[in-house]
Design a protein around this motif. Sequence first.
Motif, mmCIF file in Angstrom:
data_model
loop_
_atom_site.group_PDB
_atom_site.id
_atom_site.type_symbol
_atom_site.label_atom_id
_atom_site.label_comp_id
_atom_site.label_asym_id
_atom_site.label_seq_id
_atom_site.Cartn_x
_atom_site.Cartn_y
_atom_site.Cartn_z
ATOM 1 N N GLY A 178 100.598 46.630 19.320
ATOM 2 C CA GLY A 178 99.826 45.130 19.359
ATOM 3 C C GLY A 178 100.692 44.601 20.281
ATOM 4 O O GLY A 178 102.185 44.630 19.356
ATOM 5 N N LEU A 179 101.711 43.270 20.853
ATOM 6 C CA LEU A 179 102.854 42.232 21.096
ATOM 7 C C LEU A 179 102.524 41.284 19.849
ATOM 8 O O LEU A 179 101.320 40.785 20.504
ATOM 9 N N TRP A 180 103.335 40.726 19.826
ATOM 10 C CA TRP A 180 103.761 39.639 19.225
ATOM 11 C C TRP A 180 105.043 38.365 19.571
ATOM 12 O O TRP A 180 105.794 39.654 19.854
ATOM 13 N N ILE A 181 104.062 37.588 20.048
ATOM 14 C CA ILE A 181 105.788 36.725 20.398
ATOM 15 C C ILE A 181 105.707 35.564 19.717
ATOM 16 O O ILE A 181 104.520 34.596 19.086
ATOM 17 N N ALA A 182 107.323 35.135 18.884
ATOM 18 C CA ALA A 182 107.244 33.361 18.110
ATOM 19 C C ALA A 182 107.517 32.990 18.705
ATOM 20 O O ALA A 182 108.685 32.693 20.203
ATOM 21 N N ALA A 183 106.843 31.955 18.919
ATOM 22 C CA ALA A 183 107.337 30.306 19.889
ATOM 23 C C ALA A 183 107.533 29.272 19.363
ATOM 24 O O ALA A 183 107.440 28.744 17.791
ATOM 25 N N GLU A 184 107.953 28.061 20.080
ATOM 26 C CA GLU A 184 107.628 26.653 20.312
ATOM 27 C C GLU A 184 106.595 26.548 18.622
ATOM 28 O O GLU A 184 105.745 27.001 19.216
ATOM 29 N N PHE A 185 107.062 25.671 18.176
ATOM 30 C CA PHE A 185 105.895 24.621 17.273
ATOM 31 C C PHE A 185 105.155 25.414 16.665
ATOM 32 O O PHE A 185 103.890 24.971 16.680
ATOM 33 N N GLY A 186 105.445 26.322 16.232
ATOM 34 C CA GLY A 186 104.841 27.312 15.226
ATOM 35 C C GLY A 186 103.386 27.863 15.214
ATOM 36 O O GLY A 186 102.455 28.187 14.760
ATOM 37 N N ASN A 187 104.117 27.875 16.731
ATOM 38 C CA ASN A 187 102.709 29.145 17.534
ATOM 39 C C ASN A 187 103.434 30.287 18.183
ATOM 40 O O ASN A 187 104.530 31.322 17.720
ATOM 41 N N LEU A 188 101.662 31.284 17.742
ATOM 42 C CA LEU A 188 102.222 33.070 17.506
ATOM 43 C C LEU A 188 101.204 33.467 18.788
ATOM 44 O O LEU A 188 99.975 33.034 18.704
ATOM 45 N N PHE A 189 101.572 34.730 19.514
ATOM 46 C CA PHE A 189 100.752 34.864 20.782
ATOM 47 C C PHE A 189 100.563 36.566 20.571
ATOM 48 O O PHE A 189 101.412 36.722 20.037
ATOM 49 N N HIS A 190 99.750 37.047 20.262
ATOM 50 C CA HIS A 190 99.342 37.970 20.178
ATOM 51 C C HIS A 190 98.495 38.883 21.365
ATOM 52 O O HIS A 190 97.522 38.304 22.040
ATOM 53 N N SER A 191 98.472 40.139 22.141
ATOM 54 C CA SER A 191 97.947 40.578 23.287
ATOM 55 C C SER A 191 97.833 42.198 22.867
ATOM 56 O O SER A 191 98.589 43.158 22.516
ATOM 57 N N SER A 192 96.843 42.656 22.524
ATOM 58 C CA SER A 192 96.494 43.711 22.960
ATOM 59 C C SER A 192 96.079 44.927 23.567
ATOM 60 O O SER A 192 95.725 46.264 23.512
ATOM 61 N N ASP A 193 95.983 44.303 24.715
ATOM 62 C CA ASP A 193 95.747 44.609 25.996
ATOM 63 C C ASP A 193 97.153 44.846 26.900
ATOM 64 O O ASP A 193 97.551 44.671 28.039
ATOM 65 N N GLN A 194 98.437 44.659 26.646
ATOM 66 C CA GLN A 194 99.925 45.260 27.160
ATOM 67 C C GLN A 194 100.174 43.995 28.231
ATOM 68 O O GLN A 194 100.963 43.889 29.423
ATOM 69 N N GLY A 195 99.597 42.614 27.519
ATOM 70 C CA GLY A 195 99.912 41.822 28.048
ATOM 71 C C GLY A 195 99.461 40.934 29.071
ATOM 72 O O GLY A 195 99.471 40.301 29.690
ATOM 73 N N ARG A 196 98.005 41.579 29.536
ATOM 74 C CA ARG A 196 97.217 41.172 30.124
ATOM 75 C C ARG A 196 96.215 39.572 29.848
ATOM 76 O O ARG A 196 96.212 39.370 30.489
#
Length: 323
Positions: A178-196
């Motif tokens: 899985g891919l994880w992104i650390a972002a502004e304002f306390g946000n995390l984004f997670h993708s389990s399908d290669q960013g789709r």
Amino acid sequence: MISKLLGWVARIAPWAIVAGLGYAAAFVQPTVEPLPLPQPLVEPRDHFLDVAGDGNGALWFAGNAGTVLHRDAGGHWARRALRQPVNLQGIAEGQGRVVAVGNQGWVFTDAGQGWSALQLPVSDYAGKLIAVGYLNGTFWITGEMGAIFRGDGAGDWQALSLDTDVALNDIARADDGGLWIAAEFGNLFHSSDQGRSWQRQELQGESLQAIAFHGPTGVAVGNQGRVYLSDDTGVSWRAVDSGTHEHLYDVAHDGRRWLAVGAGGVLLTSERGRHWSPLAARGFSNGYHTRALPTADGLVVTGEDLGRVHQGQWTAWPAEEKE
């Protein structure tokens, strides 16, 4: 007769000298052949925000004004000035190709034959590309205004951007792929399908600057010394005390322990991510440090200055050695 002639010459001599000096000033242009000055490897105005390694000892550092430093496996240094003098924010290596990203959507790649440049479509309002990583066999770029691009580094980039006005500061891969992104304002984004598709998790409001995984354990760090820990590959997160209120800009695991760097010369360590303490390194500067890369020879750190932490000692780089 002779005395009269000498008197006449004496009267006009000063005017002749003045006229000659005027002519020289107006028509004679002196030329100077300056001696070429050697380009220093690092100049006082330089800063390097990211570092990438090939796992075999070679390192690349991304700097301001389109500057890339390269240190080969033998410890020899070279400085490169890219054609577009934009500030570089991130750099990554994968399969023999190096990709650097920076302001105004610029992407630079080098596969060993020299650097090429490409400008990706980004927002006119906020077009900074912040991070790049080689994950799951491909390069991933993140940036301001939710920008995400995926590509092979050869010029073919696919836009997978989020419809959000958020800067995406770092991207990492968990052990489950899985891919994880650390972002502004306390946000995390997670993708389990290669960013789709991406799922958002909102932590507390301080911006998150970096994220990393080791086994099922994940650690995210950010402004005001915030550290968040996951023991279940990102299913849940909880805040832990870092012992500092300085901004934390990066976190990494070196195979034995967690390490984090940030502003004010902060250098932290933790065995399992729960309890953090300062890591002593003699000579470590009190400036800001934005990236920490574990290598076989110690922890490479970049930012206001760059160098290596090894066996409790800080060694400033680069050595006065040039290609």
